[in-house]
Design an enzyme around this catalytic site. Structure first.
Site, PDB file in Angstrom:
ATOM      1  N   SER A  20     -11.641   3.656   8.764  1.00 57.04           N
ATOM      2  CA  SER A  20     -11.435   5.026   8.699  1.00 57.04           C
ATOM      3  C   SER A  20     -12.783   5.711   9.289  1.00 57.04           C
ATOM      4  O   SER A  20     -12.982   6.571   9.978  1.00 57.04           O
ATOM      5  CB  SER A  20     -11.240   5.539   7.125  1.00 57.04           C
ATOM      6  OG  SER A  20      -9.932   5.300   6.991  1.00 57.04           O
ATOM      7  N   LYS A  69      -4.205   6.375  -5.260  1.00 57.29           N
ATOM      8  CA  LYS A  69      -3.801   7.259  -4.816  1.00 57.29           C
ATOM      9  C   LYS A  69      -3.141   8.015  -5.682  1.00 57.29           C
ATOM     10  O   LYS A  69      -2.831   9.141  -5.795  1.00 57.29           O
ATOM     11  CB  LYS A  69      -2.608   6.922  -3.855  1.00 57.29           C
ATOM     12  CG  LYS A  69      -3.295   6.427  -2.242  1.00 57.29           C
ATOM     13  CD  LYS A  69      -2.272   6.254  -1.266  1.00 57.29           C
ATOM     14  CE  LYS A  69      -3.003   5.569  -0.121  1.00 57.29           C
ATOM     15  NZ  LYS A  69      -1.958   5.359   0.659  1.00 57.29           N
ATOM     16  N   THR A 157      11.251  -5.989  -6.969  1.00 54.68           N
ATOM     17  CA  THR A 157      11.465  -5.519  -8.471  1.00 54.68           C
ATOM     18  C   THR A 157      12.651  -4.237  -8.057  1.00 54.68           C
ATOM     19  O   THR A 157      12.038  -3.179  -7.747  1.00 54.68           O
ATOM     20  CB  THR A 157      10.217  -5.099  -9.188  1.00 54.68           C
ATOM     21  OG1 THR A 157       9.404  -6.214  -8.804  1.00 54.68           O
ATOM     22  CG2 THR A 157      10.584  -4.518 -10.505  1.00 54.68           C
TER      23      THR A 157
HETATM   24  N1  LIG Z   1      -1.104   2.022   8.035  1.00 58.15           N
HETATM   25  C1  LIG Z   1      -1.447   2.655   7.387  1.00 58.15           C
HETATM   26  O1  LIG Z   1      -1.971   3.747   7.538  1.00 58.15           O
HETATM   27  C2  LIG Z   1      -1.113   2.188   5.940  1.00 58.15           C
HETATM   28  C3  LIG Z   1      -0.979   3.394   4.939  1.00 58.15           C
HETATM   29  C4  LIG Z   1      -0.827   3.076   3.431  1.00 58.15           C
HETATM   30  C5  LIG Z   1      -0.341   1.925   3.063  1.00 58.15           C
HETATM   31  N2  LIG Z   1      -0.251   0.887   4.105  1.00 58.15           N
HETATM   32  C6  LIG Z   1      -0.280  -0.547   3.817  1.00 58.15           C
HETATM   33  O2  LIG Z   1       1.237  -0.579   3.260  1.00 58.15           O
HETATM   34  C7  LIG Z   1       1.178  -1.809   2.241  1.00 58.15           C
HETATM   35  C8  LIG Z   1       1.668  -1.454   0.956  1.00 58.15           C
HETATM   36  O3  LIG Z   1       0.672  -0.550   0.267  1.00 58.15           O
HETATM   37  P1  LIG Z   1       1.077  -0.080  -1.043  1.00 58.15           P
HETATM   38  O4  LIG Z   1      -0.056   0.897  -1.385  1.00 58.15           O
HETATM   39  O5  LIG Z   1       2.389   0.482  -1.181  1.00 58.15           O
HETATM   40  O6  LIG Z   1       0.957  -1.085  -2.099  1.00 58.15           O
HETATM   41  P2  LIG Z   1       1.591  -1.094  -3.763  1.00 58.15           P
HETATM   42  O7  LIG Z   1       1.704  -0.006  -4.434  1.00 58.15           O
HETATM   43  O8  LIG Z   1       0.737  -2.316  -4.329  1.00 58.15           O
HETATM   44  O9  LIG Z   1       3.040  -1.911  -3.751  1.00 58.15           O
HETATM   45  C9  LIG Z   1       3.192  -3.361  -3.010  1.00 58.15           C
HETATM   46  C10 LIG Z   1       4.728  -3.404  -2.656  1.00 58.15           C
HETATM   47  O10 LIG Z   1       4.817  -4.623  -1.874  1.00 58.15           O
HETATM   48  C11 LIG Z   1       5.880  -5.362  -2.783  1.00 58.15           C
HETATM   49  N3  LIG Z   1       5.238  -6.871  -2.698  1.00 58.15           N
HETATM   50  C12 LIG Z   1       3.926  -7.216  -2.773  1.00 58.15           C
HETATM   51  N4  LIG Z   1       4.025  -8.775  -2.225  1.00 58.15           N
HETATM   52  C13 LIG Z   1       5.270  -8.861  -1.988  1.00 58.15           C
HETATM   53  C14 LIG Z   1       5.947 -10.272  -1.518  1.00 58.15           C
HETATM   54  N5  LIG Z   1       5.205 -11.128  -1.363  1.00 58.15           N
HETATM   55  N6  LIG Z   1       7.337  -9.897  -1.029  1.00 58.15           N
HETATM   56  C15 LIG Z   1       7.873  -8.915  -1.337  1.00 58.15           C
HETATM   57  N7  LIG Z   1       7.491  -7.956  -1.549  1.00 58.15           N
HETATM   58  C16 LIG Z   1       6.194  -7.689  -2.256  1.00 58.15           C
HETATM   59  C17 LIG Z   1       5.832  -4.914  -4.083  1.00 58.15           C
HETATM   60  O11 LIG Z   1       6.907  -5.408  -4.708  1.00 58.15           O
HETATM   61  P3  LIG Z   1       7.118  -5.495  -6.390  1.00 58.15           P
HETATM   62  O12 LIG Z   1       7.339  -3.938  -6.732  1.00 58.15           O
HETATM   63  O13 LIG Z   1       8.232  -6.316  -6.777  1.00 58.15           O
HETATM   64  O14 LIG Z   1       5.667  -5.865  -6.869  1.00 58.15           O
HETATM   65  C18 LIG Z   1       5.569  -3.210  -3.942  1.00 58.15           C
HETATM   66  O15 LIG Z   1       7.059  -2.802  -3.505  1.00 58.15           O
HETATM   67  C19 LIG Z   1      -0.233  -2.435   2.342  1.00 58.15           C
HETATM   68  O16 LIG Z   1      -0.321  -3.530   2.961  1.00 58.15           O
HETATM   69  C20 LIG Z   1      -1.270  -1.274   2.818  1.00 58.15           C
HETATM   70  O17 LIG Z   1      -2.176  -2.001   3.497  1.00 58.15           O
HETATM   71  C21 LIG Z   1      -0.683   0.968   5.265  1.00 58.15           C
END
Ligand SMILES: NC(=O)c1ccc[n+]([C@@H]2O[C@H](COP(=O)([O-])OP(=O)(O)OC[C@H]3O[C@@H](n4cnc5c(N)ncnc54)[C@H](OP(=O)(O)O)[C@@H]3O)[C@@H](O)[C@H]2O)c1
Length: 275
Positions: A20, A69, A157
Site C-alpha cells: 500500500s 476491519k 465452517t
Molecule cells: N487483494 C486484495 O485487495 C485483498 C483484500 C482483502 C483480502 N484479501 C485476501 O483475502 C484472504 C482472506 O482474508 P479475510 O480478511 O477474509 O480473512 P479471514 O476473515 O481470517 O477469513 C478467512 C477465511 O478463510 C477460510 N480458511 C482459512 N484457511 C482455510 C483452509 N486451509 N481451507 C479452507 N478455508 C480456509 C476461513 O474458513 P473458516 O471460517 O472455516 O475458518 C475463512 O472463511 C486473505 O488471503 C487476504 O490477504 C485480499
C-alpha cells in the site's frame, strides 16, 4: 515535524510487507499530491489507541487490513452504504469536525479488476465464493449488484456461510453452504476469498466446480501463481491473483481522501514487474 499535512497510513498485522505505501506514493506522484503514507503494525487489542495516536499526530486517514476491519467499523461515527452492508471498514477518513468516516472499497476494487481489467462480465453469471471471512463480506454487495444468475458462498465452517446468506439475503439471491454441497455444481466464476493460500493450501473443493474456461480468481497475490491458481489450471487458463484488486481498492480509497481518481494501469504494471 512532517513535511506535509497529507499524512496517511495502513494499519494491520502483519503489515510490514504491505504494498500500500508504494501504491499510494505512486498515485500521489501521478496526481501531484504531496503525501506521506506509511505501514503501521499494530498489536491485537491496541487498534483504537493506535488510531487515536495517529490522529493526534496529524493523520488524516487510514487503510485498515487484517485483522482490524471489524474494529474499524465500530470505531467510525458514520459509514458509507457499502461499509454498512459489509459491516467492515478498510478506509477511515478523519473529518475536520472530529468525526470519523468509514468506507469499504474492497468490493468495488474487486469488481473493477474483474470487469474492467480482466474483461469478465458478471451479469447473469454463476458465481461461487470460497470463504466467509472479512474479505467475503466486503465483496458480496458489489457482486450482488451485478445481478448474477447464481451466487453461492461455500465455507469450511458452514455456519459462517449461512450467516452471510442471512445477512445479504435482502440484497439479492444468495446461498450459503459447505464445500461438500458443491458436488455436481458448475460455476462461471470462482473466487477464492479464503486465507488458505497464505498457508500454501487450497480449499477442499473439486476443480470440477469450474466450468470450462471459467474465471478462477484468488484474492491473494504473490510473485508466482498462488496455489489456488495452480489448482484451477487443469480446467481453465483464465486465472488471476488479487494484485489488481489491491490496486483498485487503493485507488478508491485515494478518491475518498483526495477527491481524485488515479490511473491504476501503470501502477499494476509496475508492481507486476516487481518495481
Ligand atoms: N487483494 C486484495 O485487495 C485483498 C483484500 C482483502 C483480502 N484479501 C485476501 O483475502 C484472504 C482472506 O482474508 P479475510 O480478511 O477474509 O480473512 P479471514 O476473515 O481470517 O477469513 C478467512 C477465511 O478463510 C477460510 N480458511 C482459512 N484457511 C482455510 C483452509 N486451509 N481451507 C479452507 N478455508 C480456509 C476461513 O474458513 P473458516 O471460517 O472455516 O475458518 C475463512 O472463511 C486473505 O488471503 C487476504 O490477504 C485480499
Amino acid at each position: 515535524m512532517s513535511r506535509t499535512e497529507n499524512i496517511y497510513a495502513v494499519m494491520g498485522n502483519p503489515v510490514r510487507h504491505s504494498k500500500s505505501p508504494a501504491i499510494h506514493s505512486a498515485f500521489a506522484r501521478q496526481c501531484a499530491i504531496d503525501l506521506e503514507y506509511s505501514a503501521i503494525e499494530v498489536e491485537p487489542g491496541s487498534f483504537e489507541s493506535a488510531v487515536r495516536a495517529f490522529r493526534e499526530a496529524g493523520g488524516r486517514g487510514l487503510n485498515v487490513t487484517v485483522p482490524f476491519k471489524l474494529e474499524a467499523y465500530r470505531l467510525a461515527d458514520n459509514h458509507s452504504v457499502r461499509a454498512e452492508q459489509a459491516g467492515a471498514v478498510n478506509t477511515l477518513r478523519f473529518e475536520d469536525d472530529g468525526l470519523t468516516y468509514g468506507d469499504n472499497t474492497d468490493g468495488v476494487g474487486l469488481l473493477r479488476d474483474i470487469t474492467a481489467n480482466l474483461g469478465q462480465p458478471l451479469v447473469g453469471q454463476r458465481i461461487l465464493i470460497l470463504g466467509a471471512g472479512g474479505a467475503a463480506r466486503g465483496i458480496l454487495d458489489a457482486l450482488l449488484e451485478q445481478e448474477p444468475r447464481e451466487l453461492v458462498i461455500a465455507n469450511r465452517t458452514v455456519a459462517r456461510a449461512k450467516d452471510l446468506e442471512k445477512l445479504f439475503r435482502p440484497f439479492g439471491d444468495i446461498r450459503g453452504c459447505g464445500f461438500e454441497d458443491l458436488r455436481g455444481k458448475r460455476f462461471d466464476v470462482v473466487i477464492n476469498a479464503t486465507a488458505a493460500s497464505l498457508q500454501g493450501d487450497v480449499p477442499a473443493v473439486s476443480e470440477n466446480v469450474l466450468e470450462t474456461d471459467a474465471l478462477a480468481y484468488d484474492l491473494m497475490y504473490g510473485d508466482k501463481p498462488t496455489p489456488f491458481m495452480v489448482w484451477a489450471q487443469g480446467r481453465t487458463t483464465n486465472t488471476s491473483d488479487g494484485l489488481g484488486m489491491l490496486v483498485e481498492q487503493a485507488a478508491e480509497s485515494f478518491f475518498v481522501w483526495h477527491g481524485v481518481r488515479p490511473d491504476t494501469q501503470p501502477v499494476i504494471e509496475a508492481l507486476r514487474k516487481g518495481a
